[in-house]
Write a protein that holds these residues in place. Structure first.
Motif, PDB file in Angstrom:
ATOM      1  N   PHE A  57     115.572  64.498  57.980  1.00 39.29           N
ATOM      2  CA  PHE A  57     115.228  63.868  56.708  1.00 39.29           C
ATOM      3  C   PHE A  57     114.153  64.686  55.994  1.00 39.29           C
ATOM      4  O   PHE A  57     112.994  64.289  55.932  1.00 39.29           O
ATOM      5  CB  PHE A  57     114.742  62.434  56.945  1.00 39.29           C
ATOM      6  CG  PHE A  57     115.711  61.590  57.722  1.00 39.29           C
ATOM      7  CD1 PHE A  57     116.788  60.991  57.096  1.00 39.29           C
ATOM      8  CD2 PHE A  57     115.558  61.420  59.099  1.00 39.29           C
ATOM      9  CE1 PHE A  57     117.689  60.229  57.810  1.00 39.29           C
ATOM     10  CE2 PHE A  57     116.453  60.649  59.820  1.00 39.29           C
ATOM     11  CZ  PHE A  57     117.529  60.058  59.186  1.00 39.29           C
ATOM     12  N   ASN A  59     111.810  66.372  53.154  1.00 39.79           N
ATOM     13  CA  ASN A  59     111.162  65.844  51.944  1.00 39.79           C
ATOM     14  C   ASN A  59     110.950  64.332  51.990  1.00 39.79           C
ATOM     15  O   ASN A  59     111.037  63.658  50.978  1.00 39.79           O
ATOM     16  CB  ASN A  59     111.945  66.225  50.683  1.00 39.79           C
ATOM     17  CG  ASN A  59     112.095  67.714  50.544  1.00 39.79           C
ATOM     18  OD1 ASN A  59     111.175  68.480  50.829  1.00 39.79           O
ATOM     19  ND2 ASN A  59     113.271  68.145  50.126  1.00 39.79           N
ATOM     20  N   THR A  60     110.732  63.796  53.188  1.00 39.59           N
ATOM     21  CA  THR A  60     110.405  62.380  53.314  1.00 39.59           C
ATOM     22  C   THR A  60     109.001  62.242  53.873  1.00 39.59           C
ATOM     23  O   THR A  60     108.464  63.170  54.480  1.00 39.59           O
ATOM     24  CB  THR A  60     111.385  61.637  54.249  1.00 39.59           C
ATOM     25  OG1 THR A  60     111.354  62.243  55.532  1.00 39.59           O
ATOM     26  CG2 THR A  60     112.794  61.645  53.700  1.00 39.59           C
ATOM     27  N   LYS A  61     108.439  61.065  53.678  1.00 42.93           N
ATOM     28  CA  LYS A  61     107.091  60.785  54.157  1.00 42.93           C
ATOM     29  C   LYS A  61     107.147  59.608  55.112  1.00 42.93           C
ATOM     30  O   LYS A  61     107.810  58.603  54.837  1.00 42.93           O
ATOM     31  CB  LYS A  61     106.179  60.450  52.971  1.00 42.93           C
ATOM     32  CG  LYS A  61     104.772  60.121  53.359  1.00 42.93           C
ATOM     33  CD  LYS A  61     103.941  59.750  52.143  1.00 42.93           C
ATOM     34  CE  LYS A  61     102.550  59.323  52.592  1.00 42.93           C
ATOM     35  NZ  LYS A  61     101.769  58.787  51.482  1.00 42.93           N
ATOM     36  N   ILE A  77     110.351  55.344  56.464  1.00 42.28           N
ATOM     37  CA  ILE A  77     110.113  56.577  55.723  1.00 42.28           C
ATOM     38  C   ILE A  77     110.474  56.355  54.256  1.00 42.28           C
ATOM     39  O   ILE A  77     111.201  55.412  53.916  1.00 42.28           O
ATOM     40  CB  ILE A  77     110.922  57.757  56.309  1.00 42.28           C
ATOM     41  CG1 ILE A  77     112.421  57.464  56.274  1.00 42.28           C
ATOM     42  CG2 ILE A  77     110.472  58.064  57.722  1.00 42.28           C
ATOM     43  CD1 ILE A  77     113.291  58.626  56.692  1.00 42.28           C
ATOM     44  N   SER A  78     109.948  57.228  53.408  1.00 44.78           N
ATOM     45  CA  SER A  78     110.269  57.115  51.988  1.00 44.78           C
ATOM     46  C   SER A  78     110.526  58.495  51.410  1.00 44.78           C
ATOM     47  O   SER A  78     109.964  59.490  51.856  1.00 44.78           O
ATOM     48  CB  SER A  78     109.131  56.432  51.237  1.00 44.78           C
ATOM     49  OG  SER A  78     107.968  57.224  51.280  1.00 44.78           O
ATOM     50  N   SER A  79     111.393  58.506  50.418  1.00 44.93           N
ATOM     51  CA  SER A  79     111.698  59.716  49.657  1.00 44.93           C
ATOM     52  C   SER A  79     111.693  59.295  48.199  1.00 44.93           C
ATOM     53  O   SER A  79     112.640  58.678  47.733  1.00 44.93           O
ATOM     54  CB  SER A  79     113.065  60.269  50.062  1.00 44.93           C
ATOM     55  OG  SER A  79     113.383  61.390  49.266  1.00 44.93           O
ATOM     56  N   LYS A  83     113.258  53.790  50.163  1.00 51.01           N
ATOM     57  CA  LYS A  83     112.676  53.587  51.491  1.00 51.01           C
ATOM     58  C   LYS A  83     113.794  53.398  52.498  1.00 51.01           C
ATOM     59  O   LYS A  83     114.815  52.783  52.204  1.00 51.01           O
ATOM     60  CB  LYS A  83     111.745  52.386  51.478  1.00 51.01           C
ATOM     61  CG  LYS A  83     110.552  52.601  50.585  1.00 51.01           C
ATOM     62  CD  LYS A  83     109.505  51.544  50.769  1.00 51.01           C
ATOM     63  CE  LYS A  83     108.343  51.884  49.839  1.00 51.01           C
ATOM     64  NZ  LYS A  83     107.132  51.288  50.236  1.00 51.01           N
ATOM     65  N   TYR A  84     113.586  53.932  53.700  1.00 48.11           N
ATOM     66  CA  TYR A  84     114.571  53.868  54.769  1.00 48.11           C
ATOM     67  C   TYR A  84     113.885  53.457  56.069  1.00 48.11           C
ATOM     68  O   TYR A  84     112.702  53.700  56.257  1.00 48.11           O
ATOM     69  CB  TYR A  84     115.245  55.231  54.986  1.00 48.11           C
ATOM     70  CG  TYR A  84     115.853  55.816  53.734  1.00 48.11           C
ATOM     71  CD1 TYR A  84     117.135  55.455  53.331  1.00 48.11           C
ATOM     72  CD2 TYR A  84     115.140  56.725  52.955  1.00 48.11           C
ATOM     73  CE1 TYR A  84     117.697  55.991  52.179  1.00 48.11           C
ATOM     74  CE2 TYR A  84     115.693  57.263  51.801  1.00 48.11           C
ATOM     75  CZ  TYR A  84     116.969  56.892  51.419  1.00 48.11           C
ATOM     76  OH  TYR A  84     117.519  57.414  50.283  1.00 48.11           O
TER      77      TYR A  84
END
Length: 97
Positions: A57, A59-61, A77-79, A83-84
């Protein structure tokens, strides 16, 4: 004879009325089975899990991390604005839940 027919009609009629008065009782029970995850800091997440996140994943935080007693991780995680939620084991293998 009339009394017998009249008595039978009264008895059958009273049984029907009593059957209609009884309330319908419906009992339903549901059981929610959920693995209990406790929140951990991002530093507590193993390097293998972080590496999997970076590779799978990009470019996710990592927003939040949770861990259960089986050493499985629930990662939020978020992009951008999306949110995932991802589940992995301690080795970084992604788990489908």
């Amino acid at each position: 004879m009339k009394k017998l027919i009249l008595s039978a009609a009264i008895v059958l009629g009273s049984l029907t009325v009593n059957a209609a008065i009884l309330p319908a009782v419906s009992i339903s029970q549901s059981v929610l089975i959920q693995s209990e995850f406790t929140e951990v800091s991002a530093d507590a997440v193993p390097a293998a899990v972080k590496s999997t996140l970076e590779k799978s994943f990009p470019n996710t935080k990592l927003e939040k991390a949770y861990k259960n007693e089986k050493n499985e991780y629930k990662l939020e995680i978020s992009s951008g604005e999306k949110k995932y939620t991802i589940f992995t084991d301690a080795s970084g293998n992604i788990i489908k839940k």
